[in-house]
Design an enzyme around this catalytic site. Structure first.
Site, PDB file in Angstrom:
ATOM      1  N   HIS A  17       0.832  -1.202   0.000  1.00 49.83           N
ATOM      2  CA  HIS A  17       0.000   0.000   0.000  1.00 49.83           C
ATOM      3  C   HIS A  17       0.871   1.259   0.000  1.00 49.83           C
ATOM      4  CE1 HIS A  17      -3.601   2.396   1.220  1.00 49.83           C
ATOM      5  NE2 HIS A  17      -2.662   3.159   1.753  1.00 49.83           N
ATOM      6  N   GLU A  18       1.855   1.293   0.890  1.00 49.65           N
ATOM      7  CA  GLU A  18       2.723   2.473   0.985  1.00 49.65           C
ATOM      8  C   GLU A  18       3.600   2.620  -0.261  1.00 49.65           C
ATOM      9  OE1 GLU A  18       1.940   4.600   3.181  1.00 49.65           O
ATOM     10  OE2 GLU A  18       0.662   3.180   4.253  1.00 49.65           O
ATOM     11  N   HIS A  21       1.720   4.518  -2.919  1.00 47.89           N
ATOM     12  CA  HIS A  21       1.856   5.968  -2.722  1.00 47.89           C
ATOM     13  C   HIS A  21       3.210   6.437  -3.249  1.00 47.89           C
ATOM     14  CE1 HIS A  21      -1.733   6.634  -0.303  1.00 47.89           C
ATOM     15  NE2 HIS A  21      -1.365   5.713   0.593  1.00 47.89           N
TER      16      HIS A  21
END
Length: 156
Positions: free
Chosen positions: A67-68, A71
């Site tokens: 998820h990170e 980003h």
């Protein structure tokens, strides 16, 4: 797991799922409470909440890292890196990353129990549902101005 093992894992996942290297730093941040991790726009570093590894295991940690990294890579490419952006949602789906992390078991236990309070007018029998208790000696029925009494408390 230590910091250097985390760094190695993040670099490995980045190359394996995104086809691009992770050139910054990944660290455990013990101050994170309500989130599994965060991507820092200014430094391009990633911070991870170690409690997720300890309480929910390595598969949850890998999901948070993916998820990170979504980003991270989208921000560096100049594409939409925020949760609301279509680019972000598509990349999450492509790499199999969760949009939100699961809640920690310790936070579930601390959550307040929801309740509904039922009040009834003694004159016209009008009922009122409230989340917060009211002072029945001060407040009256809005329909007939009769006295209110608490009849039931329901816990959800």
């Amino acid at each position: 797991m230590e910091q250097r093992e985390l760094q190695f894992l993040v670099e490995k996942i980045s190359v394996e799922f995104f086809g691009r290297p992770f050139k910054h730093t990944a660290v455990f941040n013990p101050r994170l409470r309500s989130t599994g991790g965060r991507y820092l726009l200014g430094t391009h570093n990633i911070e991870i909440n170690k409690k997720y590894l300890e309480q929910l295991g390595e598969t949850e940690l890998i999901g948070i890292i993916k998820h990170e990294l979504c980003h991270y890579h989208l921000h560096l490419e100049g594409k939409g890196y925020q949760h609301k952006d279509q680019d972000f949602k598509l990349l999450l789906k492509r790499v199999g990353a969760p949009r939100f992390c699961n809640q920690l078991p310790e936070r579930k236990a601390k959550r307040k129990v929801a309740r509904i309070l039922l009040y009834q007018c003694t004159d016209c029998q009008q009922t009122y549902q409230r989340k917060r208790s009211i002072n029945t000696s001060r407040y009256v029925c809005g329909k007939c101005r009769g006295r209110l009494k608490k009849i039931k408390e329901i816990e959800l």
